[in-house]
Design a protein around this motif. Structure first.
Motif, short mmCIF file in Angstrom:
data_model
loop_
_atom_site.label_atom_id
_atom_site.label_comp_id
_atom_site.label_asym_id
_atom_site.label_seq_id
_atom_site.Cartn_x
_atom_site.Cartn_y
_atom_site.Cartn_z
N ASP A 1 1.61 -6.43 -19.99
CA ASP A 1 3.48 -6.59 -19.75
C ASP A 1 3.88 -4.64 -20.03
OD1 ASP A 1 4.10 -9.02 -20.02
OD2 ASP A 1 2.86 -9.32 -22.73
N LYS A 2 3.12 -4.19 -19.56
CA LYS A 2 3.48 -2.35 -19.65
C LYS A 2 4.00 -1.84 -18.65
CE LYS A 2 0.55 -1.25 -22.92
NZ LYS A 2 0.74 -0.38 -24.36
N LYS A 3 5.06 -0.77 -18.63
CA LYS A 3 6.01 -0.73 -17.69
C LYS A 3 4.93 0.66 -16.83
CE LYS A 3 8.90 0.09 -21.35
NZ LYS A 3 9.78 0.23 -21.40
N ILE A 4 4.96 0.05 -15.30
CA ILE A 4 5.09 1.14 -14.15
C ILE A 4 5.87 2.21 -13.51
CG2 ILE A 4 3.47 1.39 -12.69
CD1 ILE A 4 1.69 -1.06 -13.57
N LEU A 5 6.16 3.12 -13.39
CA LEU A 5 7.00 3.51 -12.86
C LEU A 5 6.19 4.42 -11.86
CD1 LEU A 5 9.61 5.15 -12.21
CD2 LEU A 5 9.01 6.92 -13.63
N VAL A 6 6.54 3.84 -10.41
CA VAL A 6 5.90 4.39 -8.59
C VAL A 6 7.28 5.87 -8.54
CG1 VAL A 6 5.20 4.28 -6.93
CG2 VAL A 6 4.84 2.64 -8.19
N ILE A 7 6.95 6.37 -8.47
CA ILE A 7 7.38 7.39 -7.84
C ILE A 7 7.45 8.62 -6.11
CG2 ILE A 7 9.54 9.87 -7.83
CD1 ILE A 7 8.25 9.17 -10.77
N ASP A 8 7.51 7.57 -4.87
CA ASP A 8 7.41 8.05 -3.45
C ASP A 8 8.38 7.92 -2.53
OD1 ASP A 8 6.06 8.17 -1.32
OD2 ASP A 8 3.80 7.87 -2.08
N ASP A 9 8.07 9.08 -1.34
CA ASP A 9 9.28 9.34 -0.88
C ASP A 9 9.54 8.36 0.78
OD1 ASP A 9 6.83 11.12 0.32
OD2 ASP A 9 8.71 11.89 0.96
N GLU A 10 8.09 7.56 0.19
CA GLU A 10 7.36 6.38 1.16
C GLU A 10 8.00 5.73 0.78
OE1 GLU A 10 4.14 6.90 3.43
OE2 GLU A 10 3.61 9.19 2.75
N ARG A 11 9.18 5.04 2.05
CA ARG A 11 9.55 3.69 0.86
C ARG A 11 8.38 2.01 1.80
NH1 ARG A 11 12.57 1.39 -2.58
NH2 ARG A 11 13.82 2.94 -2.42
N GLU A 12 7.79 2.44 2.18
CA GLU A 12 6.93 1.07 3.13
C GLU A 12 6.11 1.32 1.59
OE1 GLU A 12 7.90 3.67 4.63
OE2 GLU A 12 9.11 2.84 6.05
N LEU A 13 5.43 2.73 1.24
CA LEU A 13 4.59 2.37 0.15
C LEU A 13 4.83 1.89 -0.92
CD1 LEU A 13 1.18 3.52 -0.70
CD2 LEU A 13 2.49 6.07 -0.97
N LEU A 14 6.08 2.57 -1.59
CA LEU A 14 6.59 1.68 -3.04
C LEU A 14 6.82 0.39 -2.87
CD1 LEU A 14 9.74 4.27 -3.29
CD2 LEU A 14 7.69 3.87 -5.18
N VAL A 15 7.15 -0.46 -1.20
CA VAL A 15 7.82 -1.44 -1.97
C VAL A 15 5.75 -2.05 -1.27
CG1 VAL A 15 7.98 -3.83 0.11
CG2 VAL A 15 9.40 -2.27 -0.23
N LEU A 16 5.24 -1.45 -0.70
CA LEU A 16 4.06 -2.32 -1.19
C LEU A 16 2.78 -2.10 -2.21
CD1 LEU A 16 1.04 -3.38 0.25
CD2 LEU A 16 0.07 -0.61 1.36
N LEU A 17 3.18 -1.21 -3.05
CA LEU A 17 2.70 -0.79 -4.60
C LEU A 17 3.11 -1.65 -5.23
CD1 LEU A 17 2.24 3.04 -4.79
CD2 LEU A 17 0.32 0.96 -4.90
N LYS A 18 4.57 -2.49 -5.28
CA LYS A 18 5.48 -2.78 -6.47
C LYS A 18 4.67 -4.46 -5.51
CE LYS A 18 9.89 -4.19 -7.71
NZ LYS A 18 11.74 -4.03 -7.32
N GLU A 19 4.83 -4.76 -4.67
CA GLU A 19 3.85 -6.05 -4.28
C GLU A 19 2.53 -6.25 -4.62
OE1 GLU A 19 4.71 -6.59 0.00
OE2 GLU A 19 6.00 -6.64 -0.01
N VAL A 20 1.72 -5.52 -4.77
CA VAL A 20 0.56 -5.54 -4.99
C VAL A 20 0.44 -5.58 -6.86
CG1 VAL A 20 -1.84 -4.14 -5.38
CG2 VAL A 20 -0.92 -4.31 -3.12
N PHE A 21 1.12 -4.35 -7.22
CA PHE A 21 1.26 -4.73 -8.75
C PHE A 21 2.04 -6.21 -9.53
CE2 PHE A 21 1.00 -0.39 -9.17
CZ PHE A 21 -0.39 -0.24 -9.70
N LYS A 22 2.53 -6.33 -8.81
CA LYS A 22 3.11 -7.97 -9.42
C LYS A 22 2.50 -8.90 -8.41
CE LYS A 22 7.79 -7.36 -9.97
NZ LYS A 22 8.67 -7.85 -11.15
N LYS A 23 2.23 -9.04 -8.30
CA LYS A 23 0.54 -9.99 -7.62
C LYS A 23 -0.75 -10.12 -8.57
CE LYS A 23 -2.34 -11.64 -3.12
NZ LYS A 23 -2.48 -11.66 -2.08
N ASP A 24 -0.32 -8.66 -9.18
CA ASP A 24 -2.23 -8.52 -9.71
C ASP A 24 -1.92 -9.00 -11.28
OD1 ASP A 24 -4.76 -7.48 -9.33
OD2 ASP A 24 -4.48 -6.64 -11.41
#
Length: 234
Positions: free
Chosen positions: A8-31
């Motif tokens: 339930d903790k809040k994660i903020l990802v800051i990165d100018d690579e849009r593909e990496l942002l999407v990938l990290l978000k998907e992986v965290f959601k899946k986890d």
């Protein structure tokens, strides 16, 4: 520690690579993580950190508008949450700069995406442990001492101790099984040199035994070591 509490903790990802942002978000959601925020530049990342108060931040070092070190420095003015740097450089100097800027960890690109998730979980668990309230409660035998409230309880009954009696037993219980000479006790409790305080210490020890021991004449906990001093044993 409840795993759902971590997810339930809040994660903020800051990165100018849009593909990496999407990938990290998907992986965290899946986890199983439920609250993920993202920003594709440093300024928006700082604003998001202010607005959303994340529990942890993943921060890219190399961004065009403002680099990760400067972003971290600004975020540290209002947040102490863990910050994990993403850096394309593996040099020790870069890592040191990140830690000096206020970062807590770093991952070098290219990286295994699962490694980032594990590092996030590790930081969150550590933060939860460090923020758990400390209960300053000490015990021996059937005696419990609550340093936060100043209570000394025996068999459920709150005992009445003088200020010096309380200071003396608290000092002994914090240093359980250690022997202290009369000189040492005098300096630690009264703050004076020992000379002339022999009787004072003996009287306080006797009073403590009368209040705390089941059989004051044969104390089980507040022990006298003849010619040496006193110690508290469990």
């Amino acid at each position: 520690m409840d795993n759902n509490e971590i997810l339930d903790k809040k994660i903020l990802v800051i990165d100018d690579e849009r593909e990496l942002l999407v990938l990290l978000k998907e992986v965290f959601k899946k986890d199983g993580f439920n609250n993920i925020y993202e920003a594709d530049n440093g300024i928006d990342g700082i604003l998001s950190a202010k607005e959303n108060n994340p529990d942890i931040i993943i921060l890219d070092v190399n961004m065009p508008d403002i680099d990760g070190y400067k972003a971290c420095d600004r975020i540290r003015k209002f947040s102490l949450c863990p910050i994990i740097f993403l850096t394309a450089k593996s040099e020790d100097e870069e890592k040191i700069m990140g830690l000096e800027a206020g970062g807590d960890d770093y991952v070098t690109k290219p990286f295994n995406i699962k490694e980032v998730v594990l590092r996030v979980k590790s930081q969150l668990k550590r933060g939860m442990i460090n923020t758990e309230p400390k209960r300053n409660i000490y015990s021996f035998g059937n005696i419990y001492i609550n340093e936060d409230t100043g209570e000394v309880i025996k068999n459920g009954v709150n005992l009445s101790l003088t200020a010096k009696e309380y200071s003396l037993i608290l000092f002994l219980v914090k240093n359980k099984n250690k022997v202290f000479s009369k000189t040492s006790l005098c300096e630690n409790i009264w703050g004076y040199e020992y000379d002339g305080y022999d009787n004072t210490i003996m009287v306080h020890i006797r009073h403590l035994r009368e209040k705390l021991e089941d059989n004051p004449s044969e104390p089980r906990h507040i022990k006298t070591l003849k010619g040496i001093g006193y110690k508290l044993v469990d």
